[in-house]
Write a protein that holds these residues in place. Structure first.
Motif, PDB file in Angstrom:
ATOM      1  N   VAL A  30      41.492  38.081  46.793  1.00 50.28           N
ATOM      2  CA  VAL A  30      40.976  39.118  47.689  1.00 50.28           C
ATOM      3  C   VAL A  30      42.048  39.549  48.687  1.00 50.28           C
ATOM      4  N   GLN A  31      42.724  38.573  49.294  1.00 46.66           N
ATOM      5  CA  GLN A  31      43.765  38.922  50.278  1.00 46.66           C
ATOM      6  C   GLN A  31      44.872  39.733  49.625  1.00 46.66           C
ATOM      7  N   ALA A  32      45.236  39.381  48.388  1.00 43.13           N
ATOM      8  CA  ALA A  32      46.282  40.118  47.689  1.00 43.13           C
ATOM      9  C   ALA A  32      45.831  41.544  47.384  1.00 43.13           C
ATOM     10  N   LEU A  33      44.604  41.701  46.915  1.00 42.89           N
ATOM     11  CA  LEU A  33      44.078  43.029  46.608  1.00 42.89           C
ATOM     12  C   LEU A  33      44.016  43.913  47.851  1.00 42.89           C
ATOM     13  N   GLU A  34      43.774  43.287  49.005  1.00 39.68           N
ATOM     14  CA  GLU A  34      43.665  44.048  50.253  1.00 39.68           C
ATOM     15  C   GLU A  34      45.008  44.188  50.972  1.00 39.68           C
ATOM     16  N   GLY A  35      46.088  43.733  50.310  1.00 36.07           N
ATOM     17  CA  GLY A  35      47.424  43.964  50.846  1.00 36.07           C
ATOM     18  C   GLY A  35      47.905  42.965  51.868  1.00 36.07           C
ATOM     19  N   ARG A  36      47.214  41.846  52.012  1.00 34.79           N
ATOM     20  CA  ARG A  36      47.626  40.832  52.984  1.00 34.79           C
ATOM     21  C   ARG A  36      48.395  39.725  52.246  1.00 34.79           C
ATOM     22  N   ARG A  37      49.644  40.008  51.958  1.00 29.86           N
ATOM     23  CA  ARG A  37      50.453  39.135  51.115  1.00 29.86           C
ATOM     24  C   ARG A  37      50.652  37.754  51.731  1.00 29.86           C
ATOM     25  N   GLU A  38      50.956  37.709  53.015  1.00 25.18           N
ATOM     26  CA  GLU A  38      51.234  36.427  53.659  1.00 25.18           C
ATOM     27  C   GLU A  38      50.021  35.493  53.578  1.00 25.18           C
ATOM     28  N   GLN A  39      48.837  36.030  53.856  1.00 27.23           N
ATOM     29  CA  GLN A  39      47.620  35.219  53.781  1.00 27.23           C
ATOM     30  C   GLN A  39      47.354  34.779  52.332  1.00 27.23           C
ATOM     31  N   ALA A  40      47.639  35.675  51.383  1.00 29.09           N
ATOM     32  CA  ALA A  40      47.443  35.320  49.977  1.00 29.09           C
ATOM     33  C   ALA A  40      48.369  34.184  49.565  1.00 29.09           C
ATOM     34  N   GLU A  41      49.622  34.261  49.962  1.00 29.07           N
ATOM     35  CA  GLU A  41      50.589  33.212  49.610  1.00 29.07           C
ATOM     36  C   GLU A  41      50.180  31.867  50.221  1.00 29.07           C
ATOM     37  N   GLU A  42      49.691  31.900  51.455  1.00 31.78           N
ATOM     38  CA  GLU A  42      49.239  30.660  52.095  1.00 31.78           C
ATOM     39  C   GLU A  42      48.066  30.042  51.341  1.00 31.78           C
ATOM     40  N   PRO A  72      44.874  22.761  34.508  1.00 34.61           N
ATOM     41  CA  PRO A  72      46.103  22.966  35.287  1.00 34.61           C
ATOM     42  C   PRO A  72      45.810  23.845  36.500  1.00 34.61           C
ATOM     43  N   ALA A  73      46.247  23.418  37.657  1.00 35.73           N
ATOM     44  CA  ALA A  73      45.870  24.093  38.899  1.00 35.73           C
ATOM     45  C   ALA A  73      46.276  25.556  38.915  1.00 35.73           C
ATOM     46  N   GLU A  74      47.435  25.894  38.326  1.00 32.14           N
ATOM     47  CA  GLU A  74      47.911  27.280  38.415  1.00 32.14           C
ATOM     48  C   GLU A  74      47.035  28.251  37.625  1.00 32.14           C
ATOM     49  N   LEU A  75      46.171  27.756  36.756  1.00 33.25           N
ATOM     50  CA  LEU A  75      45.248  28.664  36.088  1.00 33.25           C
ATOM     51  C   LEU A  75      44.270  29.287  37.077  1.00 33.25           C
ATOM     52  N   SER A  76      44.113  28.675  38.239  1.00 34.03           N
ATOM     53  CA  SER A  76      43.246  29.252  39.263  1.00 34.03           C
ATOM     54  C   SER A  76      43.920  30.382  40.031  1.00 34.03           C
ATOM     55  N   VAL A  77      45.250  30.445  39.984  1.00 32.51           N
ATOM     56  CA  VAL A  77      45.958  31.381  40.872  1.00 32.51           C
ATOM     57  C   VAL A  77      46.842  32.386  40.154  1.00 32.51           C
ATOM     58  N   PHE A  78      46.989  32.295  38.826  1.00 30.48           N
ATOM     59  CA  PHE A  78      47.996  33.163  38.201  1.00 30.48           C
ATOM     60  C   PHE A  78      47.612  34.640  38.229  1.00 30.48           C
ATOM     61  N   LEU A  79      46.315  34.953  38.326  1.00 33.78           N
ATOM     62  CA  LEU A  79      45.943  36.357  38.480  1.00 33.78           C
ATOM     63  C   LEU A  79      46.360  36.863  39.863  1.00 33.78           C
ATOM     64  N   VAL A  80      46.386  35.975  40.850  1.00 27.01           N
ATOM     65  CA  VAL A  80      46.906  36.358  42.175  1.00 27.01           C
ATOM     66  C   VAL A  80      48.399  36.655  42.065  1.00 27.01           C
ATOM     67  N   TYR A  81      49.123  35.839  41.299  1.00 24.08           N
ATOM     68  CA  TYR A  81      50.546  36.125  41.068  1.00 24.08           C
ATOM     69  C   TYR A  81      50.717  37.554  40.542  1.00 24.08           C
ATOM     70  N   ALA A  82      49.844  37.941  39.598  1.00 19.11           N
ATOM     71  CA  ALA A  82      49.962  39.275  39.000  1.00 19.11           C
ATOM     72  C   ALA A  82      49.730  40.367  40.037  1.00 19.11           C
ATOM     73  N   VAL A  83      48.699  40.218  40.873  1.00 20.33           N
ATOM     74  CA  VAL A  83      48.406  41.225  41.898  1.00 20.33           C
ATOM     75  C   VAL A  83      49.551  41.307  42.906  1.00 20.33           C
ATOM     76  N   LEU A  84      50.216  40.179  43.150  1.00 15.60           N
ATOM     77  CA  LEU A  84      51.364  40.166  44.060  1.00 15.60           C
ATOM     78  C   LEU A  84      52.642  40.635  43.378  1.00 15.60           C
ATOM     79  N   GLY A  85      52.594  40.877  42.080  1.00 13.42           N
ATOM     80  CA  GLY A  85      53.777  41.352  41.355  1.00 13.42           C
ATOM     81  C   GLY A  85      54.772  40.275  41.000  1.00 13.42           C
TER      82      GLY A  85
END
Length: 392
Positions: free
Chosen positions: A254-266, A282-295
């Motif tokens: 959500v933070q990444a979609l709304e443009g709040r990169r720093e909060q998303a990374e945290e 594997p834990a990164e399966l929970s976050v890899f779509l966030v990686y995509a939104v962050l580019g």
């Protein structure tokens, strides 16, 4: 009894220790009872996220073999069914898919001979979950869960309510019935408020996941805040990627979609704290779509090489590939979505249709409308597919 209490509260290390002590004590006096083994192996097969240190796989398989031998020797049908299902669940845990359904079919034959299943409704529910997750076969799983509901109406009791809620929620989402998924997730929150913190983290994560699918960003962030407070209040509890980790990962998206990169990374860093030491999700399966939104193209490429990515999360894999321009991986994800759609998963059919619209649009196709997704109320997924990150 003490092992059962720990197991149902997802205190897996303590449950494992007590069960093994019971098995050793029985063996000193003769043979361990056949019905003890299914409870032992269920801990690593189902509740691996509650371990601080995963048991050695070799020991688990020794116990499976001992349990199957004890059950077949004793002629007790229920322990044999539960051992067969534990074998299937461990294969699902390790491979991300079930493959053949030999254990399920043998278990169903035994149960059909047994007749009245009111007293063992959990076992039938377990079969439904394996068909739903391990075979991705909504059409086969749905009548099993309907049978479970009829048994509950006749007085059957579900001991593992956490899994029951999860399965009913996933079945509703597969049917495109977001309203029912909301209702199940809400009921789960009410029940798990009275149970242990690990189970409550699951409820928060699932409620947040339904909210994410619906595009209800404020609810997603609220569930994550509650999960973070829960973890802080229970420093001695083992939490897992699919509970607290998933709640935080949804908020990161959500933070990444709304443009709040720093909060998303945290939030990504916080979510990855719940990685399992070995085995399971594997834990990164929970976050890899966030990686995509962050580019973060390199991170997406790396995670998509994890075997379980397309097996467990074909929709997220295809979406992450779409957002980062990996056309071959988009097609790979679409093939998996099509397979799931052919087995009755209406959401996967709608998601595949929307992804194909996004692929066709730059080549002169019509403006994507995601009509099937939006009819289901899956506005959150429509937003994700429409997003175009700045690639790094």
């Amino acid at each position: 009894a003490l092992g059962d209490t720990y197991r149902l509260n997802i205190e897996s290390d303590a449950a494992w220790e007590h069960y093994l002590k019971a098995r050793d004590a029985y063996r000193e006096a003769g043979d361990a009872p056949a019905d003890l083994y299914p409870r032992i192996v269920e801990v690593p097969a189902r509740w691996y996220g509650g371990f601080r240190e995963q048991p050695d796989d070799a020991i688990v398989h020794v116990l499976l073999d001992e349990g199957e031998e004890a059950a077949r020797r004793s002629g007790e049908d229920l322990p044999l069914v539960e051992i067969l299902l534990a074998r299937a669940r461990l294969r699902l845990r390790d491979q991300g898919k079930l493959g053949d359904r030999a254990e399920i079919d043998e278990a169903l034959r035994i149960l059909d001979r047994r007749g009245d299943l009111v007293g063992i409704v959990d076992t039938l529910e377990d079969i439904g979950s394996l068909l739903l997750y391990g075979r991705e076969d909504v059409d086969s799983a749905r009548p099993i869960f309907e049978r479970v509901d009829r048994l509950i109406a006749r007085g059957g009791r579900i001991a593992d309510e956490d899994s029951y809620f999860d399965h009913r929620e996933q079945l509703a989402l597969a049917a495109g019935d977001l309203a029912s998924a909301w209702a199940v997730a809400r009921r789960e929150l009410e029940v798990d408020e009275r149970r242990g913190p690990h189970l409550l983290s699951h409820a928060l994560a699932r409620y947040g996941s339904v909210a994410l699918q619906a595009g209800e960003h404020a609810v997603v962030l609220d569930m994550a805040a509650r999960a973070r407070a829960l973890v802080g209040a229970h420093p001695n509890t083992q939490f897992c990627p699919g509970g607290a980790g998933l709640a935080l990962a949804s908020a990161a998206l959500v933070q990444a979609l709304e443009g709040r990169r720093e909060q998303a990374e945290e939030l990504i860093r916080d979510a990855l704290r719940f990685a399992l030491r070995r085995g399971g999700w594997p834990a990164e399966l929970s976050v890899f779509l966030v990686y995509a939104v962050l580019g973060r193209v390199g991170d997406v490429e790396r995670v998509l090489r994890i075997d379980q990515a397309f097996a467990l999360l074909p929709g997220r894999s295809a979406a992450a590939a779409l957002l980062t321009g990996r056309s071959s991986d988009v097609e790979r994800g679409l093939a998996r979505l099509d397979t799931m759609a052919s087995r009755g998963n209406l959401f996967c059919a709608a998601l595949a249709e929307a992804i194909r619209e996004e692929v066709a649009a730059p080549e002169g196709g019509p403006q994507p409308r995601h009509e099937a997704l939006r009819r289901m109320g899956s506005n959150g997924w429509s937003e994700i597919l429409s997003f175009r990150p700045t690639l790094a």
